[in-house]
Write a protein that holds these residues in place. Structure first.
Motif, PDB file in Angstrom:
ATOM      1  N   ILE A  98       0.873  -1.171   0.000  1.00  0.00           N
ATOM      2  CA  ILE A  98       0.000   0.000   0.000  1.00  0.00           C
ATOM      3  C   ILE A  98       0.910   1.220   0.000  1.00  0.00           C
ATOM      4  O   ILE A  98       1.761   1.358   0.878  1.00  0.00           O
ATOM      5  CB  ILE A  98      -0.905   0.018   1.250  1.00  0.00           C
ATOM      6  N   TYR A  99       0.735   2.103  -0.985  1.00  0.00           N
ATOM      7  CA  TYR A  99       1.592   3.280  -1.035  1.00  0.00           C
ATOM      8  C   TYR A  99       0.889   4.453  -1.702  1.00  0.00           C
ATOM      9  O   TYR A  99      -0.122   4.294  -2.361  1.00  0.00           O
ATOM     10  CB  TYR A  99       2.904   2.967  -1.759  1.00  0.00           C
ATOM     11  N   ASP A 100       1.431   5.638  -1.515  1.00  0.00           N
ATOM     12  CA  ASP A 100       0.984   6.921  -2.050  1.00  0.00           C
ATOM     13  C   ASP A 100      -0.043   7.573  -1.126  1.00  0.00           C
ATOM     14  O   ASP A 100      -0.434   6.990  -0.121  1.00  0.00           O
ATOM     15  CB  ASP A 100       0.423   6.782  -3.462  1.00  0.00           C
ATOM     16  N   THR A 101      -0.463   8.771  -1.457  1.00  0.00           N
ATOM     17  CA  THR A 101      -1.419   9.515  -0.641  1.00  0.00           C
ATOM     18  C   THR A 101      -2.806   8.961  -0.910  1.00  0.00           C
ATOM     19  O   THR A 101      -3.537   9.480  -1.752  1.00  0.00           O
ATOM     20  CB  THR A 101      -1.398  11.016  -0.992  1.00  0.00           C
ATOM     21  N   ILE A 102      -3.156   7.899  -0.232  1.00  0.00           N
ATOM     22  CA  ILE A 102      -4.456   7.271  -0.448  1.00  0.00           C
ATOM     23  C   ILE A 102      -5.164   7.098   0.884  1.00  0.00           C
ATOM     24  O   ILE A 102      -4.546   7.155   1.942  1.00  0.00           O
ATOM     25  CB  ILE A 102      -4.334   5.901  -1.162  1.00  0.00           C
ATOM     26  N   THR A 103      -6.472   6.873   0.786  1.00  0.00           N
ATOM     27  CA  THR A 103      -7.295   6.604   1.952  1.00  0.00           C
ATOM     28  C   THR A 103      -8.047   5.314   1.701  1.00  0.00           C
ATOM     29  O   THR A 103      -8.618   5.137   0.623  1.00  0.00           O
ATOM     30  CB  THR A 103      -8.294   7.751   2.189  1.00  0.00           C
ATOM     31  N   ILE A 104      -8.060   4.445   2.690  1.00  0.00           N
ATOM     32  CA  ILE A 104      -8.856   3.224   2.621  1.00  0.00           C
ATOM     33  C   ILE A 104      -9.855   3.300   3.761  1.00  0.00           C
ATOM     34  O   ILE A 104      -9.468   3.462   4.925  1.00  0.00           O
ATOM     35  CB  ILE A 104      -7.987   1.961   2.714  1.00  0.00           C
ATOM     36  N   ALA A 105     -11.132   3.213   3.419  1.00  0.00           N
ATOM     37  CA  ALA A 105     -12.202   3.377   4.401  1.00  0.00           C
ATOM     38  C   ALA A 105     -12.243   2.210   5.384  1.00  0.00           C
ATOM     39  O   ALA A 105     -11.686   1.129   5.129  1.00  0.00           O
ATOM     40  CB  ALA A 105     -13.543   3.520   3.689  1.00  0.00           C
ATOM     41  N   SER A 106     -12.933   2.406   6.473  1.00  0.00           N
ATOM     42  CA  SER A 106     -13.051   1.402   7.534  1.00  0.00           C
ATOM     43  C   SER A 106     -13.724   0.129   7.032  1.00  0.00           C
ATOM     44  O   SER A 106     -14.574   0.163   6.145  1.00  0.00           O
ATOM     45  CB  SER A 106     -13.856   1.967   8.697  1.00  0.00           C
ATOM     46  N   GLY A 107     -13.347  -0.989   7.628  1.00  0.00           N
ATOM     47  CA  GLY A 107     -13.974  -2.270   7.340  1.00  0.00           C
ATOM     48  C   GLY A 107     -13.459  -2.959   6.094  1.00  0.00           C
ATOM     49  O   GLY A 107     -13.986  -3.992   5.698  1.00  0.00           O
ATOM     50  N   ALA A 108     -12.423  -2.437   5.468  1.00  0.00           N
ATOM     51  CA  ALA A 108     -11.910  -3.031   4.223  1.00  0.00           C
ATOM     52  C   ALA A 108     -11.160  -4.332   4.492  1.00  0.00           C
ATOM     53  O   ALA A 108     -10.536  -4.508   5.533  1.00  0.00           O
ATOM     54  CB  ALA A 108     -11.001  -2.050   3.506  1.00  0.00           C
ATOM     55  N   THR A 109     -11.258  -5.237   3.541  1.00  0.00           N
ATOM     56  CA  THR A 109     -10.464  -6.464   3.534  1.00  0.00           C
ATOM     57  C   THR A 109      -9.593  -6.397   2.292  1.00  0.00           C
ATOM     58  O   THR A 109     -10.107  -6.245   1.184  1.00  0.00           O
ATOM     59  CB  THR A 109     -11.368  -7.706   3.467  1.00  0.00           C
ATOM     60  N   ILE A 110      -8.285  -6.508   2.478  1.00  0.00           N
ATOM     61  CA  ILE A 110      -7.356  -6.424   1.355  1.00  0.00           C
ATOM     62  C   ILE A 110      -6.742  -7.799   1.156  1.00  0.00           C
ATOM     63  O   ILE A 110      -6.080  -8.326   2.043  1.00  0.00           O
ATOM     64  CB  ILE A 110      -6.271  -5.361   1.608  1.00  0.00           C
ATOM     65  N   GLY A 111      -6.995  -8.388  -0.010  1.00  0.00           N
ATOM     66  CA  GLY A 111      -6.565  -9.746  -0.309  1.00  0.00           C
ATOM     67  C   GLY A 111      -5.063  -9.871  -0.488  1.00  0.00           C
ATOM     68  O   GLY A 111      -4.347  -8.887  -0.711  1.00  0.00           O
ATOM     69  N   ALA A 112      -4.587 -11.095  -0.406  1.00  0.00           N
ATOM     70  CA  ALA A 112      -3.159 -11.398  -0.485  1.00  0.00           C
ATOM     71  C   ALA A 112      -2.540 -10.853  -1.764  1.00  0.00           C
ATOM     72  O   ALA A 112      -3.123 -10.927  -2.844  1.00  0.00           O
ATOM     73  CB  ALA A 112      -2.947 -12.901  -0.408  1.00  0.00           C
ATOM     74  N   ASN A 113      -1.350 -10.283  -1.613  1.00  0.00           N
ATOM     75  CA  ASN A 113      -0.512  -9.777  -2.696  1.00  0.00           C
ATOM     76  C   ASN A 113      -1.122  -8.641  -3.503  1.00  0.00           C
ATOM     77  O   ASN A 113      -0.667  -8.360  -4.605  1.00  0.00           O
ATOM     78  CB  ASN A 113      -0.089 -10.916  -3.626  1.00  0.00           C
ATOM     79  N   ALA A 114      -2.128  -7.974  -2.968  1.00  0.00           N
ATOM     80  CA  ALA A 114      -2.709  -6.823  -3.659  1.00  0.00           C
ATOM     81  C   ALA A 114      -1.738  -5.645  -3.605  1.00  0.00           C
ATOM     82  O   ALA A 114      -0.976  -5.498  -2.658  1.00  0.00           O
ATOM     83  CB  ALA A 114      -4.036  -6.430  -3.020  1.00  0.00           C
ATOM     84  N   VAL A 115      -1.789  -4.818  -4.636  1.00  0.00           N
ATOM     85  CA  VAL A 115      -1.014  -3.583  -4.669  1.00  0.00           C
ATOM     86  C   VAL A 115      -2.018  -2.440  -4.720  1.00  0.00           C
ATOM     87  O   VAL A 115      -2.691  -2.241  -5.724  1.00  0.00           O
ATOM     88  CB  VAL A 115      -0.070  -3.528  -5.892  1.00  0.00           C
ATOM     89  N   VAL A 116      -2.129  -1.719  -3.602  1.00  0.00           N
ATOM     90  CA  VAL A 116      -3.128  -0.654  -3.479  1.00  0.00           C
ATOM     91  C   VAL A 116      -2.424   0.680  -3.699  1.00  0.00           C
ATOM     92  O   VAL A 116      -1.584   1.074  -2.889  1.00  0.00           O
ATOM     93  CB  VAL A 116      -3.820  -0.683  -2.102  1.00  0.00           C
TER      94      VAL A 116
END
Length: 158
Positions: A98-116
């Motif tokens: 996960i990188y850069d100026t980003i926002t991820i809202a509450s309750g998120a599930t991020i799967g294996a090896n994802a690039v956000v």
């Protein structure tokens, strides 16, 4: 435990205690493969397995985050100020970047090896892929709280 104690000593300005305990915290972090600075996570951080975890000093992650191994939450290569902000009750699977100026809202599930590398502002969503995209939006009412080892501390009733 050491992370939270170092945070308390630092935030309450106990300089001597912080300076004495901080080297132990850093040594223990290196032996387990963590680079987690103080005051980046809210209460309820859960790490189910030791392994490489690298968090930028300026990143901000909310309450009750579960984070697996080989995760990197970092900055944009062009600026030290461009770091992610994550909400509460987030599950971060193994190998996530996960990188850069980003926002991820509450309750998120991020799967294996994802690039956000972009923001996801909808709560209770499932993210996966390279680059990450929203696969599904979970219903907020049926979402279970994160699983912690404390759940298994007592034997089941028979």
């Amino acid at each position: 435990m050491l992370l939270r104690l170092c945070e308390w000593l630092y935030n309450s300005k106990h300089r001597t205690g912080y300076l004495l305990l901080c080297p132990l915290f850093r040594w223990r972090s290196r032996t387990l493969g963590f680079t987690i600075p103080i005051n980046t996570f809210g209460p309820g951080l859960y790490i189910p397995h030791y392994g490489t975890i690298v968090i930028n000093t300026r990143a901000r992650i909310g309450r009750n985050c579960t984070i697996h191994t080989d995760v990197c939450i970092g900055r944009h290569p062009d600026s030290k100020e461009r770091v992610p902000t994550l909400g509460d009750n987030i599950y971060i699977g193994p190998g996530v970047k996960i990188y850069d100026t980003i926002t991820i809202a509450s309750g998120a599930t991020i799967g294996a090896n994802a690039v956000v590398n972009r923001s996801f502002n909808e709560e209770n969503c499932v993210l996966a892929g390279v680059p990450a995209r929203m696969l599904v939006k979970k219903s907020g009412a049926s979402q279970a709280p994160p699983l912690h080892l404390a759940s298994f501390s007592s034997p089941p009733d028979h």
